[in-house]
Design a protein around this motif. Structure first.
Motif, PDB file in Angstrom:
ATOM      1  N   MET A 133       0.836  -1.204   0.000  1.00  0.00           N
ATOM      2  CA  MET A 133       0.000   0.000   0.000  1.00  0.00           C
ATOM      3  C   MET A 133       0.870   1.252   0.000  1.00  0.00           C
ATOM      4  SD  MET A 133      -3.155  -0.822   2.592  1.00  0.00           S
ATOM      5  CE  MET A 133      -3.998   0.724   2.325  1.00  0.00           C
ATOM      6  N   ASN A 134       1.927   1.233   0.801  1.00  0.00           N
ATOM      7  CA  ASN A 134       2.796   2.405   0.892  1.00  0.00           C
ATOM      8  C   ASN A 134       3.664   2.567  -0.347  1.00  0.00           C
ATOM      9  OD1 ASN A 134       2.688   4.015   3.548  1.00  0.00           O
ATOM     10  ND2 ASN A 134       2.325   1.897   4.141  1.00  0.00           N
ATOM     11  N   ILE A 135       4.061   1.489  -0.960  1.00  0.00           N
ATOM     12  CA  ILE A 135       4.829   1.577  -2.214  1.00  0.00           C
ATOM     13  C   ILE A 135       3.949   2.156  -3.324  1.00  0.00           C
ATOM     14  CG2 ILE A 135       5.954   0.214  -4.025  1.00  0.00           C
ATOM     15  CD1 ILE A 135       7.019  -1.595  -1.711  1.00  0.00           C
ATOM     16  N   ILE A 136       2.707   1.712  -3.389  1.00  0.00           N
ATOM     17  CA  ILE A 136       1.775   2.231  -4.398  1.00  0.00           C
ATOM     18  C   ILE A 136       1.518   3.717  -4.176  1.00  0.00           C
ATOM     19  CG2 ILE A 136      -0.641   2.148  -5.185  1.00  0.00           C
ATOM     20  CD1 ILE A 136      -0.421  -0.962  -4.685  1.00  0.00           C
ATOM     21  N   LEU A 137       1.309   4.126  -2.916  1.00  0.00           N
ATOM     22  CA  LEU A 137       1.092   5.538  -2.627  1.00  0.00           C
ATOM     23  C   LEU A 137       2.334   6.359  -2.978  1.00  0.00           C
ATOM     24  CD1 LEU A 137      -0.596   7.871  -1.575  1.00  0.00           C
ATOM     25  CD2 LEU A 137       0.105   7.240   0.753  1.00  0.00           C
ATOM     26  N   PHE A 138       3.514   5.837  -2.699  1.00  0.00           N
ATOM     27  CA  PHE A 138       4.757   6.527  -3.049  1.00  0.00           C
ATOM     28  C   PHE A 138       4.831   6.742  -4.560  1.00  0.00           C
ATOM     29  CE2 PHE A 138       9.373   6.626  -3.949  1.00  0.00           C
ATOM     30  CZ  PHE A 138       9.721   7.718  -3.166  1.00  0.00           C
ATOM     31  N   TYR A 139       4.513   5.704  -5.324  1.00  0.00           N
ATOM     32  CA  TYR A 139       4.504   5.804  -6.782  1.00  0.00           C
ATOM     33  C   TYR A 139       3.514   6.874  -7.250  1.00  0.00           C
ATOM     34  CZ  TYR A 139       3.329   4.676 -11.598  1.00  0.00           C
ATOM     35  OH  TYR A 139       3.064   4.757 -12.931  1.00  0.00           O
ATOM     36  N   ARG A 140       2.322   6.895  -6.658  1.00  0.00           N
ATOM     37  CA  ARG A 140       1.313   7.890  -7.030  1.00  0.00           C
ATOM     38  C   ARG A 140       1.798   9.312  -6.730  1.00  0.00           C
ATOM     39  NH1 ARG A 140      -4.043   5.057  -4.438  1.00  0.00           N
ATOM     40  NH2 ARG A 140      -4.311   3.428  -6.004  1.00  0.00           N
ATOM     41  N   LEU A 141       2.444   9.472  -5.569  1.00  0.00           N
ATOM     42  CA  LEU A 141       2.971  10.794  -5.218  1.00  0.00           C
ATOM     43  C   LEU A 141       4.060  11.225  -6.189  1.00  0.00           C
ATOM     44  CD1 LEU A 141       3.159  10.436  -1.342  1.00  0.00           C
ATOM     45  CD2 LEU A 141       1.676  11.999  -2.613  1.00  0.00           C
ATOM     46  N   LEU A 142       4.977  10.315  -6.496  1.00  0.00           N
ATOM     47  CA  LEU A 142       6.042  10.623  -7.456  1.00  0.00           C
ATOM     48  C   LEU A 142       5.464  11.031  -8.800  1.00  0.00           C
ATOM     49  CD1 LEU A 142       8.885   7.952  -7.118  1.00  0.00           C
ATOM     50  CD2 LEU A 142       9.113  10.427  -6.969  1.00  0.00           C
ATOM     51  N   ARG A 143       4.531  10.229  -9.284  1.00  0.00           N
ATOM     52  CA  ARG A 143       3.926  10.483 -10.586  1.00  0.00           C
ATOM     53  C   ARG A 143       3.165  11.804 -10.589  1.00  0.00           C
ATOM     54  NH1 ARG A 143      -0.280   6.326 -11.901  1.00  0.00           N
ATOM     55  NH2 ARG A 143      -1.626   7.878 -10.982  1.00  0.00           N
ATOM     56  N   SER A 144       2.413  12.046  -9.547  1.00  0.00           N
ATOM     57  CA  SER A 144       1.585  13.244  -9.483  1.00  0.00           C
ATOM     58  C   SER A 144       2.405  14.521  -9.297  1.00  0.00           C
ATOM     59  CB  SER A 144       0.591  13.108  -8.333  1.00  0.00           C
ATOM     60  OG  SER A 144      -0.118  14.299  -8.146  1.00  0.00           O
ATOM     61  N   ASP A 145       3.397  14.480  -8.415  1.00  0.00           N
ATOM     62  CA  ASP A 145       4.114  15.705  -8.063  1.00  0.00           C
ATOM     63  C   ASP A 145       5.400  15.930  -8.847  1.00  0.00           C
ATOM     64  OD1 ASP A 145       2.102  16.148  -6.271  1.00  0.00           O
ATOM     65  OD2 ASP A 145       3.332  15.914  -4.475  1.00  0.00           O
ATOM     66  N   PHE A 146       5.945  14.881  -9.458  1.00  0.00           N
ATOM     67  CA  PHE A 146       7.244  15.043 -10.110  1.00  0.00           C
ATOM     68  C   PHE A 146       7.300  14.578 -11.560  1.00  0.00           C
ATOM     69  CE2 PHE A 146       8.105  15.048  -5.603  1.00  0.00           C
ATOM     70  CZ  PHE A 146       8.933  16.148  -5.487  1.00  0.00           C
ATOM     71  N   PHE A 147       6.418  13.674 -11.953  1.00  0.00           N
ATOM     72  CA  PHE A 147       6.451  13.166 -13.327  1.00  0.00           C
ATOM     73  C   PHE A 147       5.080  13.328 -13.953  1.00  0.00           C
ATOM     74  CE2 PHE A 147       9.539  10.453 -10.982  1.00  0.00           C
ATOM     75  CZ  PHE A 147      10.679  10.976 -11.555  1.00  0.00           C
TER      76      PHE A 147
END
Length: 159
Positions: A133-147
């Motif tokens: 769950m935390n890895i998926i949320l991290f990916y979403r944050l990266l994608r949303s805020d940086f990529f």
């Protein structure tokens, strides 16, 4: 530790059930369910309190996740404050979520002979749920805020 921690998560769980749509909050409701069970065991058995307290380090990152939501709701995405919070959010995410969960999983594995089977099973299942769950949320944050995707860039050009 007393029942304050599971009580907070229980109150937040009930609040989300009453005030949010299920499709918007199911992941957080699931997360809270796991936390309530794991902390409930520590409180009821008066064991593994230190382990449970280490898990609260994860909540340090929640400060920046919540601030991110507030900035999004205030439509302050294109501000220095939002960008700074995004960087701090990811940094605290790695330190206080990913590293803490990795340490907890490692500790549980190393101490499996010293932990009763039922407690070990709950801990293992809890880590098996929380880590992805935390890895998926991290990916979403990266994608949303940086990529940003091409679609997002195109939408901004059109506005």
């Amino acid at each position: 530790m007393d029942s304050l921690t599971p009580g907070y998560f229980l109150e937040d769980f009930v609040d989300m059930l009453c005030n949010q749509k299920l499709h918007q909050s199911w992941e957080l409701l699931f997360h809270h369910s796991v936390v309530i069970v794991c902390f409930g065991i520590a409180v009821l058995l008066h064991q593994y309190v230190g382990f449970a307290l280490v898990a609260l380090l994860v909540e340090i990152n929640s400060i920046f996740l919540h601030l991110r939501q507030i900035l999004l709701m205030a439509n302050l995405v294109h501000t220095t404050c939002y960008r700074l919070n995004s960087v701090i959010n990811l940094g605290t995410y790695v330190v206080f979520r990913i590293a803490t969960l990795a340490w907890m999983t490692h500790w549980l594995f190393l101490n499996r002979q010293n932990v009763p089977p039922a407690t070990y099973a709950v801990g293992t299942v809890g880590m098996a749920i929380m880590t992805p769950m935390n890895i998926i949320l991290f990916y979403r944050l990266l994608r949303s805020d940086f990529f940003k995707s091409r679609r997002d860039v195109q939408r901004e050009k059109e506005e």
